[in-house]
Motif scaffolding. Sequence first.
Motif, PDB file in Angstrom:
ATOM      1  N   VAL A  96      23.330 -45.156  33.984  1.00  0.00           N
ATOM      2  CA  VAL A  96      23.557 -46.252  33.047  1.00  0.00           C
ATOM      3  C   VAL A  96      22.737 -47.449  33.505  1.00  0.00           C
ATOM      4  O   VAL A  96      22.748 -47.794  34.690  1.00  0.00           O
ATOM      5  CB  VAL A  96      25.048 -46.647  33.012  1.00  0.00           C
ATOM      6  N   THR A  97      22.013 -48.061  32.581  1.00  0.00           N
ATOM      7  CA  THR A  97      21.262 -49.270  32.890  1.00  0.00           C
ATOM      8  C   THR A  97      21.680 -50.380  31.945  1.00  0.00           C
ATOM      9  O   THR A  97      21.572 -50.244  30.728  1.00  0.00           O
ATOM     10  CB  THR A  97      19.745 -49.038  32.776  1.00  0.00           C
TER      11      THR A  97
ATOM     12  N   LEU B  46      32.991 -60.659  40.946  1.00  0.00           N
ATOM     13  CA  LEU B  46      31.561 -60.865  41.161  1.00  0.00           C
ATOM     14  C   LEU B  46      30.985 -59.648  41.889  1.00  0.00           C
ATOM     15  O   LEU B  46      31.486 -59.266  42.952  1.00  0.00           O
ATOM     16  CB  LEU B  46      31.326 -62.127  41.984  1.00  0.00           C
ATOM     17  N   LEU B  47      29.950 -59.065  41.314  1.00  0.00           N
ATOM     18  CA  LEU B  47      29.306 -57.911  41.949  1.00  0.00           C
ATOM     19  C   LEU B  47      28.145 -58.345  42.834  1.00  0.00           C
ATOM     20  O   LEU B  47      28.035 -57.945  43.988  1.00  0.00           O
ATOM     21  CB  LEU B  47      28.793 -56.938  40.881  1.00  0.00           C
TER      22      LEU B  47
ATOM     23  N   SER C  29      23.274 -50.528  41.724  1.00  0.00           N
ATOM     24  CA  SER C  29      22.125 -51.278  42.215  1.00  0.00           C
ATOM     25  C   SER C  29      21.732 -52.312  41.162  1.00  0.00           C
ATOM     26  O   SER C  29      21.942 -52.102  39.973  1.00  0.00           O
ATOM     27  CB  SER C  29      20.942 -50.356  42.521  1.00  0.00           C
ATOM     28  N   ALA C  30      21.181 -53.418  41.612  1.00  0.00           N
ATOM     29  CA  ALA C  30      20.749 -54.473  40.702  1.00  0.00           C
ATOM     30  C   ALA C  30      19.389 -54.984  41.128  1.00  0.00           C
ATOM     31  O   ALA C  30      19.094 -55.047  42.324  1.00  0.00           O
ATOM     32  CB  ALA C  30      21.761 -55.618  40.669  1.00  0.00           C
TER      33      ALA C  30
ATOM     34  N   LEU D 195      21.312 -53.965  35.933  1.00  0.00           N
ATOM     35  CA  LEU D 195      22.369 -53.400  36.773  1.00  0.00           C
ATOM     36  C   LEU D 195      22.411 -51.911  36.449  1.00  0.00           C
ATOM     37  O   LEU D 195      22.589 -51.528  35.291  1.00  0.00           O
ATOM     38  CB  LEU D 195      23.714 -54.050  36.470  1.00  0.00           C
ATOM     39  N   LYS D 196      22.236 -51.088  37.461  1.00  0.00           N
ATOM     40  CA  LYS D 196      22.149 -49.650  37.254  1.00  0.00           C
ATOM     41  C   LYS D 196      23.295 -48.948  37.972  1.00  0.00           C
ATOM     42  O   LYS D 196      23.659 -49.313  39.103  1.00  0.00           O
ATOM     43  CB  LYS D 196      20.802 -49.136  37.757  1.00  0.00           C
TER      44      LYS D 196
END
Lengths: 110, 116
Positions: B19-20, B45-46, B66-67, B77-78
């Motif tokens: 997912v992106t 908060l990520l 991952s971002a 954001l993946k």
Amino acid sequence: QKEVEQDPGPLSVPEGAIVSLNCTYSNSAFQYFMWYRQYSRKGPELLMYTYSSGNKEDGRFTAQVDKSSKYISLFIRDSQPSDSATYLCAGSGSARQLTFGSGTQLTVLP
Amino acid sequence: DAGVIQSPRHEVTEMGQEVTLRCKPISGHDYLFWYRQTMMRGLELLIYFNNNVPIDDSGMPEDRFSAKMPNASFSTLKIQPSEPRDSAVYFCASSLGTGGPGNTIYFGEGSWLTVV
């Protein structure tokens, strides 16, 4: 224990009522306190902020912070159906890494 | 200004898929934040960036997330591979300066992710 605790509600009041929304926090480093309003299926938007202890008033809204008891409050006077939303309190020590409460869902009935 | 723009607004995907999520911050803002909102955990908060550089990713739940922020006007954001517990609303937000008084954090409308 979460850093910011907030009663999730839901809270339902008649139009014109005074609404009191409350949060407690545990991080003594918090200096900035904010209230965000989030309408259904929308992103949060800043409603009010305060720095340190004290009161701040903006129209029908009053934000109150008591750092001695680590208590944050938002009062809404003459509540309107358009105030129906989820209200999130937040605190920050660095003013950029906000820690949010889980939100209180408010419904104002016409 | 159009505000913070996120895409897609809604995504339904199968477990295991990549997912992106994409974000365009407000022009001129130098801070960009990724948040996740669920009923159970509220708004978390990520990760956040300052001038395209990741500053704090301690909120990223695990290595599947991952971002990146390749430039000042775009961030992703993946999630790979996605899991049902990743189902949430993901918000991108941006601010000018620190985000304190006078530097409001502006949120996008969110990306609603469902992993089945």
